[in-house]
Design a protein around this motif. Structure first.
Motif: not given
Length: 182
Positions: A57-59, A65-66, A106-108
């Motif tokens: 999740y944080f990845f 963010l990138e 992120l959602l997937l």
């Protein structure tokens, strides 16, 4: 100070209690009578079962963010850092597509059975985006390559070894291809 059985202070009592304390449950003495080394029992990873999900999740958040930083670099006054002119159509298209793809990943990534596939897909998207950004914006190639290095290294830690090495090889070949192409 009053002494009790020749003890001037409480330090001897504390030392005695420390020596009587049992070893932590994850350590035991060797099973053979002559073994004096400590051997560690296998740890139970039940309490770590949420760690990979949290890491992925944080990845995915970092990837988002990138993508946001790339969009900010291209569509804000910060673009003067990479040349100052309006971004090319390729760079603008890649930036918007990366932002959409990072949000989708992120959602997937929250789907239970697809975590490894989503991570691999995310790194392949990262490699593609960095290759296109390096081609469209040669002034930002160094920054993009450093961000890709972090993404590939993180994926290599989260994925099985062979898959991580394959993604690292793919990223290296993509960057070599960009250098040769330009």
């Amino acid at each position: 100070m009053a002494t009790r059985r020749g003890v001037a202070d409480g330090s001897a009592i504390v030392a005695q209690r420390v020596l009587q304390r049992k070893m932590p449950p994850s350590y035991t003495f060797g099973s053979s009578p002559g073994a004096s080394r400590l051997s560690q029992r296998p740890l139970s990873f039940g309490y770590l079962s949420q760690a990979p999900e949290r890491d992925l999740y944080f990845f995915a958040l970092y990837r988002l963010l990138e993508a946001a930083l790339l969009a900010a670099l291209l569509f804000s006054p910060l673009r003067e850092l990479i040349g100052g002119s309006a971004p090319s159509q390729l760079a603008a298209l890649v930036s918007v597509a990366y932002l959409v793809a990072a949000t989708f990943l992120l959602l997937l990534g929250r789907v239970e059975g697809w975590r490894i596939g989503v991570t691999v897909l995310g790194v392949v998207v990262d490699i593609t985006v960095v290759a296109l950004v390096c081609h469209a914006l040669p002034a930002a190639a160094t920054i993009a390559a450093l961000l890709l290095t972090f993404n590939v290294a993180t994926a290599a830690l989260l994925l099985p070894r062979a898959l991580g090495l394959a993604l690292a090889l793919l990223a290296g070949l993509a960057l070599i291809g960009v250098v040769v192409w330009v």
